[in-house]
Motif scaffolding. Structure first.
Motif, mmCIF file in Angstrom:
data_model
loop_
_atom_site.group_PDB
_atom_site.id
_atom_site.type_symbol
_atom_site.label_atom_id
_atom_site.label_comp_id
_atom_site.label_asym_id
_atom_site.label_seq_id
_atom_site.Cartn_x
_atom_site.Cartn_y
_atom_site.Cartn_z
ATOM 1 N N LEU A 94 0.601 -1.072 0.010
ATOM 2 C CA LEU A 94 -0.025 0.124 -0.083
ATOM 3 C C LEU A 94 0.705 1.160 -0.140
ATOM 4 O O LEU A 94 1.565 1.541 0.786
ATOM 5 N N LYS A 95 0.777 2.034 -0.879
ATOM 6 C CA LYS A 95 1.640 3.190 -1.189
ATOM 7 C C LYS A 95 0.764 4.478 -1.488
ATOM 8 O O LYS A 95 -0.154 4.381 -2.284
ATOM 9 N N ALA A 96 1.095 5.839 -1.350
ATOM 10 C CA ALA A 96 0.625 6.985 -1.752
ATOM 11 C C ALA A 96 1.109 7.250 -3.455
ATOM 12 O O ALA A 96 2.138 6.704 -3.464
ATOM 13 N N HIS A 97 0.490 7.613 -4.087
ATOM 14 C CA HIS A 97 0.721 7.780 -5.695
ATOM 15 C C HIS A 97 1.625 8.750 -5.479
ATOM 16 O O HIS A 97 2.689 8.865 -6.450
ATOM 17 N N SER A 98 1.755 9.642 -4.496
ATOM 18 C CA SER A 98 2.635 10.851 -4.567
ATOM 19 C C SER A 98 3.127 11.343 -3.250
ATOM 20 O O SER A 98 2.101 11.097 -2.353
ATOM 21 N N PHE A 99 4.099 11.607 -2.911
ATOM 22 C CA PHE A 99 4.668 12.140 -1.544
ATOM 23 C C PHE A 99 3.771 13.342 -1.433
ATOM 24 O O PHE A 99 3.711 13.650 -0.193
ATOM 25 N N PHE A 100 3.476 14.077 -2.399
ATOM 26 C CA PHE A 100 2.406 15.256 -2.012
ATOM 27 C C PHE A 100 1.170 14.808 -1.207
ATOM 28 O O PHE A 100 0.998 15.732 -0.102
ATOM 29 N N TYR A 101 0.523 13.740 -1.195
ATOM 30 C CA TYR A 101 -0.396 13.566 -0.279
ATOM 31 C C TYR A 101 -0.020 13.372 1.074
ATOM 32 O O TYR A 101 -0.980 13.522 1.903
ATOM 33 N N GLY A 118 -5.740 -1.641 4.677
ATOM 34 C CA GLY A 118 -4.604 -2.533 4.734
ATOM 35 C C GLY A 118 -5.009 -4.018 4.373
ATOM 36 O O GLY A 118 -4.339 -4.774 3.586
ATOM 37 N N GLN A 119 -6.349 -4.573 4.631
ATOM 38 C CA GLN A 119 -6.474 -5.772 4.169
ATOM 39 C C GLN A 119 -6.753 -5.902 2.929
ATOM 40 O O GLN A 119 -6.495 -7.001 2.092
ATOM 41 N N PHE A 124 -4.964 -8.164 -2.322
ATOM 42 C CA PHE A 124 -4.855 -7.990 -4.024
ATOM 43 C C PHE A 124 -3.541 -8.242 -4.218
ATOM 44 O O PHE A 124 -3.460 -8.877 -5.374
ATOM 45 N N GLU A 125 -2.443 -8.274 -3.393
ATOM 46 C CA GLU A 125 -1.086 -8.364 -3.637
ATOM 47 C C GLU A 125 -1.006 -9.928 -3.722
ATOM 48 O O GLU A 125 -0.303 -10.302 -4.376
ATOM 49 N N LYS A 126 -1.688 -10.785 -2.878
ATOM 50 C CA LYS A 126 -1.655 -11.828 -2.827
ATOM 51 C C LYS A 126 -2.103 -12.375 -4.067
ATOM 52 O O LYS A 126 -1.737 -13.529 -4.619
ATOM 53 N N GLN A 127 -3.172 -12.044 -4.782
ATOM 54 C CA GLN A 127 -3.614 -12.263 -5.824
ATOM 55 C C GLN A 127 -2.887 -11.834 -7.245
ATOM 56 O O GLN A 127 -2.976 -12.495 -8.383
ATOM 57 N N ASN A 128 -2.039 -10.865 -6.850
ATOM 58 C CA ASN A 128 -1.202 -10.384 -8.120
ATOM 59 C C ASN A 128 0.005 -9.867 -7.612
ATOM 60 O O ASN A 128 0.107 -8.581 -6.905
ATOM 61 N N THR A 129 1.060 -10.800 -7.376
ATOM 62 C CA THR A 129 2.176 -10.657 -6.674
ATOM 63 C C THR A 129 3.042 -9.148 -7.436
ATOM 64 O O THR A 129 3.185 -9.237 -8.461
ATOM 65 N N GLY A 130 3.337 -8.460 -6.264
ATOM 66 C CA GLY A 130 3.949 -7.227 -6.773
ATOM 67 C C GLY A 130 3.327 -6.012 -7.099
ATOM 68 O O GLY A 130 3.836 -5.010 -7.023
ATOM 69 N N ILE A 131 2.008 -6.139 -6.992
ATOM 70 C CA ILE A 131 1.075 -5.125 -7.629
ATOM 71 C C ILE A 131 0.576 -4.385 -6.411
ATOM 72 O O ILE A 131 -0.120 -4.970 -5.502
ATOM 73 N N LYS A 132 0.808 -3.075 -6.086
ATOM 74 C CA LYS A 132 0.244 -2.382 -4.933
ATOM 75 C C LYS A 132 -1.261 -1.585 -5.049
ATOM 76 O O LYS A 132 -1.534 -1.450 -6.372
ATOM 77 N N MET A 133 -1.812 -1.504 -4.203
ATOM 78 C CA MET A 133 -2.760 -0.656 -4.182
ATOM 79 C C MET A 133 -2.317 0.881 -3.824
ATOM 80 O O MET A 133 -1.626 0.999 -2.773
ATOM 81 N N VAL A 134 -2.661 1.680 -4.560
ATOM 82 C CA VAL A 134 -2.201 3.073 -4.776
ATOM 83 C C VAL A 134 -3.071 4.114 -4.212
ATOM 84 O O VAL A 134 -4.305 4.136 -4.838
ATOM 85 N N TYR A 135 -3.010 4.604 -3.305
ATOM 86 C CA TYR A 135 -4.337 5.837 -2.891
ATOM 87 C C TYR A 135 -3.674 7.306 -3.290
ATOM 88 O O TYR A 135 -2.535 7.677 -3.402
#
Length: 282
Positions: A94-101, A118-119, A124-135
């Motif tokens: 889980l990451k911010a799209h930009s440090f600005f946020y 977080g859940q 989502f990463e379990k289903q797609n290894t290495g792919i993050k949710m970006v807020y």
């Protein structure tokens, strides 16, 4: 001649004073709208530096920068829980799209939403290894009903925007996004799909299309919208029992076959949602 020059300087100074005050007011208002706490810190920086001080502007900028960073990263995370909010807990999933946020204090949510985010990201990463949710934008740390512009409803700690999912030319999911801000690059409806944006604009809701001016630049033009990845992410969000609503543009709701009753249309008074997903607590 010397007397005339002195009078001219005095008059010029008097004329400039209202302009300086107006400029300070504009800066305070802008920083408040963008960061919630920046306007107050700017005012403190002005008061701490005497008008007669040498290099007055440089000192004010330095004091503002130091106070702002200390407040944002050390003080606010410890004070926000008093107001029922906490900073989004980032992880490798889980990451911010930009440090600005994070710099602008737009990354605060209620604890129960933080847990769900977080859940969702972990699953989502379990289903797609290495792919993050970006807020993207969430909420400010303090005060219910304090507006987080340009959003209408991100004012109570219950809301958050996340990026759509994209894929590369090989059909593999990627963490890349198409705009610098995370907003404003739309997955447009096809000719056969319902064009809600056109309907809203024809009704006079000119702001519906406004985020196209907020991209801050388009990037990663080699990626495409991923139906599979975005559908997976949306369904994981909808599975969370404490999530009450999910907003996405009607043509994407149909395209992704999102039939859950939590999927709603946000209304023409808002802005279009085919560049991100909005979801919120009940």
């Amino acid at each position: 001649l010397t007397t005339q020059l002195t009078i001219h300087k005095h008059v010029t100074h008097k004329l400039n004073q209202p302009l300086k005050i107006l400029l300070h007011i504009i800066i305070i208002a802008f920083l408040t709208v963008v960061t919630q706490i920046g306007g107050i810190i700017y005012l403190i920086a002005i008061l701490l530096v005497k008008k007669s001080a040498e290099k007055k502007r440089l000192k004010r900028i330095g004091i503002f920068a130091v106070l702002y960073l200390l407040t944002t990263f050390l003080i606010i995370p410890n004070v926000a829980p008093i107001f029922g909010r906490e900073k989004i807990k980032e992880s490798e999933f889980l990451k911010a799209h930009s440090f600005f946020y994070k710099l602008a204090n737009r990354n605060y949510v209620r604890p129960e939403l933080n847990k769900s985010i977080g859940q969702i990201a972990t699953e989502f990463e379990k289903q797609n290894t290495g792919i993050k949710m970006v807020y993207l934008d969430a909420n400010f740390p303090f005060i219910n009903k304090f507006p987080l512009l340009p959003h209408l409803s991100h004012n109570d700690g219950k809301k958050i925007d996340v990026s759509l999912i994209y894929e590369n030319d090989n059909g593999q999911l990627t963490n890349k996004k198409p705009s610098v801000s995370g907003y404003g690059v739309y997955e447009m409806p096809t000719e056969k799909e319902y064009d809600q944006a056109e309907v809203c604009k024809n009704k006079g809701n000119w702001q519906y299309d406004f985020p196209k001016y907020l991209t801050l630049g388009t990037i990663n033009k080699d990626i495409e919208f991923s139906e599979k990845g975005t559908r997976q992410l949306a369904n994981l969000i909808l599975k969370q029992k404490n999530i009450g609503k999910l907003f996405i543009e009607p043509h994407l709701k149909t395209r992704l076959n999102l039939n859950n009753g939590k999927v709603r249309f946000h209304g023409c008074q808002a802005v279009r949602h085919d560049d991100h997903i909005h979801f919120q607590l009940k």
